[in-house]
Every structure is written in structure tokens, then in C-alpha cells.
Design a protein around this motif. Structure first.
Motif, short mmCIF file in Angstrom:
data_model
loop_
_atom_site.label_atom_id
_atom_site.label_comp_id
_atom_site.label_asym_id
_atom_site.label_seq_id
_atom_site.Cartn_x
_atom_site.Cartn_y
_atom_site.Cartn_z
N ARG A 128 21.57 43.07 50.48
CA ARG A 128 22.66 42.30 49.85
C ARG A 128 23.55 43.21 49.00
N PHE A 129 22.92 44.19 48.34
CA PHE A 129 23.68 45.12 47.51
C PHE A 129 24.68 45.92 48.36
N LEU A 130 24.23 46.42 49.51
CA LEU A 130 25.12 47.22 50.37
C LEU A 130 26.23 46.37 50.97
N ILE A 131 25.90 45.13 51.32
CA ILE A 131 26.94 44.24 51.85
C ILE A 131 28.00 43.97 50.77
N LEU A 132 27.52 43.77 49.53
CA LEU A 132 28.45 43.55 48.42
C LEU A 132 29.36 44.76 48.24
N CYS A 133 28.77 45.97 48.28
CA CYS A 133 29.57 47.19 48.11
C CYS A 133 30.64 47.29 49.20
N ARG A 134 30.27 46.99 50.43
CA ARG A 134 31.22 47.11 51.53
C ARG A 134 32.35 46.09 51.39
N ARG A 135 32.00 44.87 50.99
CA ARG A 135 33.03 43.85 50.86
C ARG A 135 33.99 44.15 49.71
N VAL A 136 33.43 44.69 48.60
CA VAL A 136 34.30 45.05 47.47
C VAL A 136 35.21 46.20 47.86
N GLU A 137 34.66 47.15 48.60
CA GLU A 137 35.48 48.29 49.04
C GLU A 137 36.61 47.82 49.94
N ALA A 138 36.31 46.86 50.81
CA ALA A 138 37.35 46.35 51.69
C ALA A 138 38.44 45.63 50.90
N LEU A 139 38.05 44.88 49.86
CA LEU A 139 39.04 44.19 49.03
C LEU A 139 39.91 45.17 48.26
N SER A 140 39.31 46.30 47.86
CA SER A 140 40.08 47.27 47.07
C SER A 140 41.21 47.91 47.85
N LYS A 141 41.16 47.77 49.18
CA LYS A 141 42.20 48.35 50.03
C LYS A 141 43.31 47.34 50.37
N VAL A 142 43.13 46.10 49.88
CA VAL A 142 44.15 45.07 50.13
C VAL A 142 45.34 45.30 49.20
N ALA A 143 46.53 45.12 49.73
CA ALA A 143 47.75 45.29 48.91
C ALA A 143 47.78 44.26 47.79
N LEU A 144 48.30 44.65 46.60
CA LEU A 144 48.33 43.75 45.45
C LEU A 144 49.14 42.49 45.74
N SER A 145 50.11 42.61 46.59
CA SER A 145 50.94 41.45 46.90
C SER A 145 50.17 40.39 47.69
N ASP A 146 49.08 40.81 48.35
CA ASP A 146 48.29 39.88 49.17
C ASP A 146 46.97 39.48 48.52
N ILE A 147 46.67 40.02 47.34
CA ILE A 147 45.34 39.82 46.76
C ILE A 147 45.07 38.37 46.38
N SER A 148 46.16 37.61 46.11
CA SER A 148 45.97 36.23 45.67
C SER A 148 45.28 35.38 46.75
N ALA A 149 45.40 35.79 48.00
CA ALA A 149 44.79 35.03 49.10
C ALA A 149 43.27 35.18 49.11
N TYR A 150 42.77 36.12 48.32
CA TYR A 150 41.33 36.41 48.34
C TYR A 150 40.66 35.97 47.04
N ARG A 151 41.30 35.08 46.28
CA ARG A 151 40.76 34.69 44.98
C ARG A 151 39.33 34.11 45.11
N ASP A 152 39.15 33.19 46.07
CA ASP A 152 37.83 32.55 46.22
C ASP A 152 36.74 33.58 46.57
N GLU A 153 37.12 34.52 47.43
CA GLU A 153 36.14 35.55 47.82
C GLU A 153 35.80 36.44 46.63
N ILE A 154 36.80 36.73 45.80
CA ILE A 154 36.55 37.58 44.63
C ILE A 154 35.59 36.88 43.67
#
Length: 621
Positions: A486-512
């Protein structure tokens, strides 16, 4: 090719046994136990076929010559006594069985008879050579010797049919007796005429007066008695009982094993009778202990060689009413399986261990004990890394009903002894997922994480798909593989979110928000972890770097804190740092615990953003 041919020959009897065996019982774990089937009736031709094949197979085995002769002759005797009539394919009547036994004894005695004839001819004893041929049942040879030596009338008498020859001999003996010439007739001639008349009185007297100089073994003497005056009206059982009485009265040779000669045999010490004679006694009286019949000293000079005893006892139980207790059954089976393992044929030892000789119903504890014994042979000897025939042996046993899990377990512990941790886990997971998980947690995951988080995640993904039932609790425990997964999956998902453009980050609020909750729950679980003492019971390769697990969870706890800060930054719509000097330029504490050449093929553990935990989680507030 020559060596493989010899190996195949040494298995000939075992292959015949397996060909005719049936499954008599399966244990609760579905392990089969084998036995030879009981003969259905006296006209059952399958028993005759089995005995003939045993006899043929024994001539192919690498026995000592005298042992091979004894074993092959014994199987031929069993076929004569218990087999069906090959002409009518039905039950053989007693007169034909006596005739068959006489022919068999003639064949078995052929070498001994030829030696006696040659010896008499060498010493110039013409009548001795004629008698030697007659005593071995070779009338044609005796007639030929008589003719060549200038005795045409004697040659004609010997060549005549049995009733005619007997009447001629009786007439001549009566003539000598009435004229008083009997005492003046040479002993060699008297022996010939008394034997032709069907009387053993001369032979009995000669043996009784001087046993040491009587040069005829028990089989030739017994064969002569089969030609007694009323053999057509008597059964094999009556001949056997008569011979027993003669032995008791000191009128006939004791039934010494075929490998023993007159000089080396000591009746006070060598008490084992010939296996063939034991079989005759069992046929006649049905009261002989089976183990006494098949004991090695009765057919081989090697007193602890049970290789033939295993097959002789199995055949006897199959065709007669003989039985053998579980103790003696186990003694024979254990002995022959040990011999097979010593020969390098451990797969046949597994088969022999799963065979039951005694002809009795077996209990579940007995069957379970035999299956454990068979499994232990596999555990000790199955070694694909050192045995080029290992896979062929495995295929042979699996076709016989042995579960593949036994081989995975055996190979797993072989890998453990050789320090192959990865090989151990790969095999033991097919037997016990919990054991595989324990090894992953203690030996592989801590070091593998340092080199390749992605490979670690792939490995844990594969194991996650296998988790069921009892292994689920072990997987889900705080210090288990499930937590790291679970820890590694969390790291991968956070890393993927960190590459999302700031203009699109609002679409990922629930996931964050979801990832933030996951990070908090993981942090709470890891903070309460108690690291158990090392419990590996296996070798590890000297090149394997064992990383302490407390370092791993300490780093994971710090990393989770940083991940939560990174998720907080994303919630505030702030970007993640690509250059964080205070964090990225400091290598993970775990990196100092890894050897420079790595464990899984990487050359070095980098620092900064590429380090396993701390470097990859840099962010900017």
C-alpha cells in the motif's frame, strides 16, 4: 549409453512390479498406496503372465550370478505351482503340475548335471556319467553316453518309454536278486537300474552311510523322487512331505540354498533353507511364515539384500493365501528403499515406500506414515540444480500420483541450503504463502526497495493476486508485505499527481483527499509496528546485503510525513519542487546500508531525487 542401459536393467523387476500393481488405497491427502492384485482363481491367466514377466525381468537385473539364478528359478517355480495351464488356459491338474515341476528341476539342474557328467567322464567312470545324466533328468544324454561307451542294450532301455524302461529294470533287478549276483554288481550299475525302476533305496542308503561324499544336491535328489513308482497318483504336496520325512530320517540332503556348495555349508550354523524349498513347503502345507520364505539368506549370499525379497513376497501374497504382518512388511520395504536410494534410484525408492506387501487392509495412520516417508525421500534427494535427471524423475512420480507441491517444497529447501533466497520464495509460495511472505519481509523487500521500488511493487502485485484465506491476515498485518504494498502504491499515485499541471489539479481534489487519508492511516499503523526478531531458518548468500527492517519502517514513516506535506501543497494549488536542496541533496539513510553493486542488477543507489524514499518526495511549501 552403456551406463544408462545398466541402470534400466537394474530397474527391470521394479518396472514389472509397477506394471502389474493397482492402487489399494489413497490417503486423506490423495497419496496412492500400491499393491499387487490377488489372483481371482486357479484359472486366472494374469497371474501366470505376471510371474513369467517377473522371471524374465530377474534375468536382466544386475544380481550376483548365483543370486540371479536363484531368483529367476524361484519365480519359475511359482509359475509352475500357481500358474494356469498354458495349453488349455484353465486350471492345471496335479499330474501335469508334477510333470511341469520335473521339467523345471531338469532345467535348473542342467549346469550341475553337466558338471557331474564331465567329472565322471574325466575320471573314467562310464556308469557314473550315465547315472549323473539320469539323476538330472537328461535321459537323452544318458542314452547317448551308454551307446558311445559300448552299452547299446542299456542305451535302448534308457531311451525307451518310462513304463517300458521301468519294467526292464525291475526284471533285471529281480534276476540279480534271485541269482544272488546283486552283491557282485558294481554300485554304478545298481544305481542306474534302481533309479530306472523308480526306487530310491540305494540312494537313501548311500546318503545315510556317508553324507559328506554324497555329491547330489537336494534338487536333483527331489527330482529323482518325482519319478518314484507311483508318481502319477501322487501330488506335489505328498512329494514335499515325503522329502521332509526323509530329511528328518537322515535319508536325503537338506535343502541348502543354490549358492552354497557342500564344502562351505555348515548345517549347525547355516540354518536358512533354500527359498525354492521354502516355496514348495508353503505350497504343500500353507503354514510357512512369509518372511521366513523370502529371507535373503535363502537365495543370496548377501544377507541384507532385500531387493529380490520385496518382489518375491509381493508375488507370493498375490497368488497364494500368504500374508505378512505390518512390522515385517515395513522391514522389507524400508530395506529395499534404502538400497534404491543408495543406487541413485530414489524415484523408485518412493514407489517402493508406497507399496504394501502384506495383503492386509491398512489404517489411515499407517498410510499417512508411508506417505510421509515417501515425501522425506523426495525432500532429501530432489535437486534440479545438481541432478540432470531431476525433471524426468519428477515427471515419473507425478504421473504416479505424487503432488507437484512436494517437489516445489523440496526445491525450496534446496535453494535455502544453497543460499538462493529468491529461488526459495519462488518455490515455497506454491506450498505455503505465509512462509514465502515471511521470507519476503525479512530478506528480500528491505534490500530490493533500495534498488528498485518499481520491481518491488511488481513483485508485491504478483503476490497480492495470490493472497487468499489464511494468508490474508499475515498480508494485512502492520509489519507485513501488504503494508509495504500500500505504501508503494501511495508513493506512485502521489508522484503521478505531482506531474499534473496546476491548472488541472482541481479535477483531482477527491483523489488528493483520499490519498491524504491513506497516508495518515499508514502512518498510524507504521508508528505502532513492533519489529520481530529475525526468524529465517536458511542460509543466505554471502553477497546478499541484509538491511535492517527497522530502518525501512523508520524511513517509510518519515516519507509518509513528507507525502502528506506534498499532498497538502497540492490541495493549496501549489506546485511540487524539482529542486529542494535541504532534502534532495541528502541521500536516504537506507542507501548507506546497501552494497555498491546492489542485489538485483543496479550498479549504484543514487542520491537526491532518485534516492528511494527521501529524495523522491521533495516538495516546496
Amino acid at each position: 549409453k552403456a551406463s544408462s542401459r545398466k541402470l534400466d536393467q537394474s530397474h527391470a523387476l521394479m518396472e514389472t512390479h509397477k506394471k502389474h500393481s493397482i492402487i489399494m488405497k489413497e490417503t486423506e491427502s490423495k497419496i496412492p498406496l500400491f499393491t499387487l492384485p490377488r489372483k481371482c482363481s486357479d484359472s486366472d491367466s494374469s497371474a501366470s503372465t505376471m510371474l513369467k514377466e517377473f522371471s524374465d525381468s530377474s534375468t536382466m537385473c544386475l544380481f550376483e550370478p548365483s543370486t540371479q539364478h536363484s531368483v529367476s528359478s524361484t519365480f519359475s517355480l511359482l509359475s509352475t505351482l500357481y500358474g494356469s495351464d498354458e495349453v488349455t488356459n484353465g486350471e492345471m491338474n496335479e499330474s501335469r503340475r508334477v510333470e511341469s515341476l520335473s521339467i523345471l528341476l531338469k532345467r535348473i539342474n542342467s549346469d550341475d548335471t553337466a558338471l557331474a557328467v564331465s567329472s565322471a567322464q574325466f575320471s573314467g567312470d562310464i556308469y557314473g556319467s550315465i547315472f549323473a545324466a539320469l539323476s538330472g533328468g537328461d535321459n537323452a544324454k544318458a542314452s547317448s553316453i551308454a551307446l558311445e561307451s559300448g552299452n547299446p542294450r542299456l542305451s535302448l532301455m534308457i531311451a525307451s518309454s518310462f513304463p517300458q524302461a521301468r519294467s526292464y529294470a525291475d526284471a533285471q533287478l529281480d534276476c540279480w536278486h534271485q541269482s544272488g549276483a546283486e552283491t557282485h554288481v558294481p554300485t554304478g550299475i545298481l544305481r542306474i537300474f534302481f533309479l530306472m525302476s523308480g526306487s530310491m533305496s540305494v540312494e537313501d542308503q548311500m546318503f545315510k552311510s556317508n553324507k559328506s561324499s554324497y555329491g547330489i544336491n537336494w534338487m536333483r535328489n527331489f527330482g529323482m523322487r518325482l519319478k518314484s513308482r507311483c508318481n502319477m497318483e501322487r501330488s506335489i504336496s505328498s512329494f514335499v512331505n515325503q522329502y521332509n520325512a526323509c530329511i528328518s530320517s537322515g535319508l536325503a540332503p537338506s535343502p541348502k540354498p543354490l549358492y552354497v556348495d557342500n564344502v562351505s555349508f555348515n548345517e549347525s550354523r547355516d540354518t536358512n533353507n533354500c527359498t525354492m524349498y521354502q516355496v514348495l513347503n508353503h505350497y504343500a502345507n500353507h503354514d510357512r511364515d512369509l518372511y521366513e520364505i523370502i529371507a535373503p539368506p535363502g537365495h543370496t549370499i548377501f544377507r541384507h539384500d532385500y531387493s529380490a525379497s520385496f518382489h518375491l513376497s509381493s508375488a507370493l501374497v498375490s497368488i497364494s493365501d500368504a500374508t505378512m504382518g505390518f512390522y515385517k512388511d515395513t522391514l522389507v520395504v524400508d530395506s529395499v528403499s534404502t538400497q534404491l536410494v543408495t543406487m541413485g534410484s530414489w524415484e523408485w525408492a518412493v514407489y517402493a515406500t508406497l507399496c504394501v506387501i502384506g495383503g492386509q487392509k491398512v489404517s489411515e495412520p499407517f498410510a499417512h506414515a508411508r506417505s510421509l516417508q515417501a515425501k522425506n525421500i523426495i525432500m532429501r534427494n530432489f535437486s534440479p540444480s545438481t541432478d540432470p535427471l531431476a525433471n524426468q524423475r519428477r515427471e515419473f512420480l507425478e504421473n504416479m500420483g505424487i503432488p507437484s507441491a512436494w517437489f516445489h517444497e523440496a526445491f525450496a529447501y534446496r535453494c535455502a541450503n544453497e543460499g538462493d533466497v529468491v529461488g526459495y520464495v519462488d518455490n515455497i509460495k506454491r506450498v505455503s504463502l505465509q512462509d514465502a511472505l515471511m521470507t519476503l519481509e525479512a530478506a528480500i523487500i528491505p534490500a530490493m526497495l533500495l534498488e528498485s521500488p518499481e520491481k518491488t511493487l511488481e513483485l508485491l502485485d504478483a503476490f497480492n493476486s495470490l493472497i487468499t484465506g489464511e494468508s490474508q491476515n499475515h498480508w494485512e498485518k502492520p509489519n507485513g508485505c501488504g503494508t509495504i504494498h500500500r505504501f508503494l502504491i501511495l508513493c506512485r499515485r502521489v508522484e503521478a499527481l505531482s506531474k499534473v499541471a496546476l491548472s488541472d489539479i482541481s479535477a483531482y481534489r477527491d483523489e488528493i483527499y483520499e490519498l491524504n487519508d491513506n497516508a495518515s492511516s499508514l502512518a498510524d499503523a507504521i508508528s505502532n509496528i513492533t519489529i520481530p526478531a529475525p526468524c529465517l531458518i536458511m542460509k543466505t548468500d554471502f553477497m546478499l546485503k541484509m538491511s535492517p527492517r527497522d530502518f525501512l519502517f523508520s524511513e517509510a514513516e518519515r516519507t509518509l510525513s513528507l507525502l502528506r506535506m506534498k499532498l497538502h501543497a497540492l490541495q493549496k494549488n501549489r506546485g511540487c519542487a524539482t529542486d529542494a536542496p535541504t532534502l534532495n541533496n541528502c541521500a536516504s539513510q537506507l542507501a548507506f546500508d546497501l552494497s555498491c553493486d546492489g542485489m538485483f542488477g543496479t550498479s549504484i543507489v543514487p542520491t537526491g531525487d532518485s534516492s528511494i524514499l527521501r529524495g523522491r518526495c521533495g516538495f516546496k511549501i
